[in-house]
Design a protein around this motif. Sequence first.
Motif, PDB file in Angstrom:
ATOM      1  N   GLU A  46      46.495  63.052 -17.094  1.00  0.00           N
ATOM      2  CA  GLU A  46      45.293  63.816 -17.831  1.00  0.00           C
ATOM      3  C   GLU A  46      45.446  65.248 -17.696  1.00  0.00           C
ATOM      4  OE1 GLU A  46      44.482  59.416 -17.416  1.00  0.00           O
ATOM      5  OE2 GLU A  46      45.134  61.121 -16.045  1.00  0.00           O
ATOM      6  N   ARG A  47      45.641  65.630 -16.490  1.00  0.00           N
ATOM      7  CA  ARG A  47      45.751  67.010 -16.401  1.00  0.00           C
ATOM      8  C   ARG A  47      46.974  67.958 -17.167  1.00  0.00           C
ATOM      9  NH1 ARG A  47      41.616  69.648 -13.951  1.00  0.00           N
ATOM     10  NH2 ARG A  47      41.733  68.289 -11.975  1.00  0.00           N
ATOM     11  N   GLY A  75      48.993  70.846 -21.781  1.00  0.00           N
ATOM     12  CA  GLY A  75      49.927  70.945 -22.949  1.00  0.00           C
ATOM     13  C   GLY A  75      48.996  71.151 -24.261  1.00  0.00           C
ATOM     14  N   ARG A  76      47.830  70.497 -24.422  1.00  0.00           N
ATOM     15  CA  ARG A  76      46.958  70.399 -25.494  1.00  0.00           C
ATOM     16  C   ARG A  76      46.527  71.831 -25.736  1.00  0.00           C
ATOM     17  NH1 ARG A  76      43.397  65.397 -27.225  1.00  0.00           N
ATOM     18  NH2 ARG A  76      43.497  66.826 -29.355  1.00  0.00           N
ATOM     19  N   ALA A  77      46.473  72.730 -24.466  1.00  0.00           N
ATOM     20  CA  ALA A  77      45.943  74.051 -24.712  1.00  0.00           C
ATOM     21  C   ALA A  77      47.035  74.916 -24.852  1.00  0.00           C
ATOM     22  CB  ALA A  77      45.372  74.503 -23.334  1.00  0.00           C
ATOM     23  N   GLY A  78      48.324  74.551 -24.920  1.00  0.00           N
ATOM     24  CA  GLY A  78      49.590  75.399 -25.061  1.00  0.00           C
ATOM     25  C   GLY A  78      49.923  76.325 -23.909  1.00  0.00           C
ATOM     26  N   PHE A 128      53.768  66.837 -22.030  1.00  0.00           N
ATOM     27  CA  PHE A 128      54.478  67.065 -23.331  1.00  0.00           C
ATOM     28  C   PHE A 128      53.919  66.262 -24.392  1.00  0.00           C
ATOM     29  CE2 PHE A 128      57.993  68.519 -20.530  1.00  0.00           C
ATOM     30  CZ  PHE A 128      58.403  69.519 -20.997  1.00  0.00           C
ATOM     31  N   ALA A 129      53.030  65.309 -24.004  1.00  0.00           N
ATOM     32  CA  ALA A 129      51.973  64.760 -24.921  1.00  0.00           C
ATOM     33  C   ALA A 129      51.272  65.566 -25.661  1.00  0.00           C
ATOM     34  CB  ALA A 129      51.420  63.439 -24.431  1.00  0.00           C
ATOM     35  N   GLY A 130      50.604  66.418 -24.697  1.00  0.00           N
ATOM     36  CA  GLY A 130      49.687  67.426 -25.221  1.00  0.00           C
ATOM     37  C   GLY A 130      50.212  68.457 -25.954  1.00  0.00           C
ATOM     38  N   LEU A 131      51.723  68.958 -25.635  1.00  0.00           N
ATOM     39  CA  LEU A 131      52.224  69.797 -26.645  1.00  0.00           C
ATOM     40  C   LEU A 131      52.542  69.489 -27.903  1.00  0.00           C
ATOM     41  CD1 LEU A 131      54.991  71.532 -24.401  1.00  0.00           C
ATOM     42  CD2 LEU A 131      53.001  72.619 -25.262  1.00  0.00           C
ATOM     43  N   ILE A 132      52.688  68.122 -28.022  1.00  0.00           N
ATOM     44  CA  ILE A 132      52.956  67.749 -29.346  1.00  0.00           C
ATOM     45  C   ILE A 132      51.758  67.970 -30.080  1.00  0.00           C
ATOM     46  CG2 ILE A 132      53.317  65.396 -30.636  1.00  0.00           C
ATOM     47  CD1 ILE A 132      55.138  64.403 -28.207  1.00  0.00           C
ATOM     48  N   ARG A 133      50.595  67.927 -29.661  1.00  0.00           N
ATOM     49  CA  ARG A 133      49.332  67.912 -30.175  1.00  0.00           C
ATOM     50  C   ARG A 133      49.013  69.363 -30.565  1.00  0.00           C
ATOM     51  NH1 ARG A 133      49.416  63.239 -27.689  1.00  0.00           N
ATOM     52  NH2 ARG A 133      48.059  61.627 -28.165  1.00  0.00           N
ATOM     53  N   TYR A 134      49.455  70.169 -29.724  1.00  0.00           N
ATOM     54  CA  TYR A 134      49.413  71.582 -29.773  1.00  0.00           C
ATOM     55  C   TYR A 134      50.259  72.289 -30.961  1.00  0.00           C
ATOM     56  CZ  TYR A 134      49.130  76.599 -28.832  1.00  0.00           C
ATOM     57  OH  TYR A 134      49.018  78.033 -28.756  1.00  0.00           O
ATOM     58  N   CYS A 142      56.377  76.162 -27.275  1.00  0.00           N
ATOM     59  CA  CYS A 142      56.773  75.328 -28.367  1.00  0.00           C
ATOM     60  C   CYS A 142      58.211  75.805 -28.890  1.00  0.00           C
ATOM     61  CB  CYS A 142      55.741  75.504 -29.484  1.00  0.00           C
ATOM     62  SG  CYS A 142      54.180  75.340 -29.057  1.00  0.00           S
ATOM     63  N   PRO A 143      59.114  75.384 -28.360  1.00  0.00           N
ATOM     64  CA  PRO A 143      60.547  75.714 -28.557  1.00  0.00           C
ATOM     65  C   PRO A 143      60.886  75.494 -30.228  1.00  0.00           C
ATOM     66  CG  PRO A 143      60.762  74.031 -27.080  1.00  0.00           C
ATOM     67  CD  PRO A 143      59.216  74.479 -27.148  1.00  0.00           C
ATOM     68  N   HIS A 144      61.700  76.354 -30.718  1.00  0.00           N
ATOM     69  CA  HIS A 144      61.901  76.098 -32.023  1.00  0.00           C
ATOM     70  C   HIS A 144      62.674  74.914 -32.398  1.00  0.00           C
ATOM     71  CE1 HIS A 144      63.209  76.903 -36.136  1.00  0.00           C
ATOM     72  NE2 HIS A 144      64.579  76.922 -35.784  1.00  0.00           N
TER      73      HIS A 144
END
Length: 236
Positions: free
Chosen positions: A80-81, A86-89, A109-115, A135-137
């Motif tokens: 969760e942390r 990740g969701r905050a970038g 990385f699950a959070g990054l997908i949302r960000y 968020c690598p290209h």
Amino acid sequence: MKYFLYFSLVMLLASCATMNKEECEVADWRAVGYQHGAKGQSATAFENYQKDCSKHQIKADFSAFKQGHQQGIDEYCIYERGMELGRAGANYNNQCPSSRYERFEDGYFAGLIRYCTYDKGYELGARGAAVNANCPHEDFRDFSAGYADGYVRFEMAQEIRELEESLHGIDHQMQLELDLIADSEALIVSDKSSASQRTQALEDIKLHRAALTDLERQHRKVEKQLARLQAQFNDN
């Protein structure tokens, strides 16, 4: 009451990296380390505590601090942390190495997908903010495309502001020329003016009118550029 004061002291110590003599005397090093770890902070704060306490001939207990810190890190580095960061970038917290905290990494990385979406990239680009390197290209092409599109809008907004400022400057110069023409005309009709002054005023009026004509031409050109760019901006 004593427990409350003790707990408050522990929280205070964990929120700063300095200690006075009294704090060094009563510090529960395991609890202090735990508070740092539970916040995902590194154990480097102990070095400052150690220096502070040594000034008062008090030894800081690194072993207890480290044990508490590890316990706090274990409780921090959860799925969760990682998802929250990740969701905050935000940057990956290196206190949670993937070799030990695989679930934290999964959450991150699950959070990054949302960000790292097109919309988020567009939002950053349109503000002229730096691209988020988390968020690598190659992994988030939609984010990169959004950022590029948003940055185009940012550049257009900048150009619009520059053209508006240019128009304001031209308007100011035109008014100056009109004021100078009015001054010269007043000089011509004045009873106190000499023939040579009137002659010079006529020449000055010609020069100011020529300058005014040039400024009016510039004004029309910039107005057209501004109108065209504003139309493009509003269509996007």
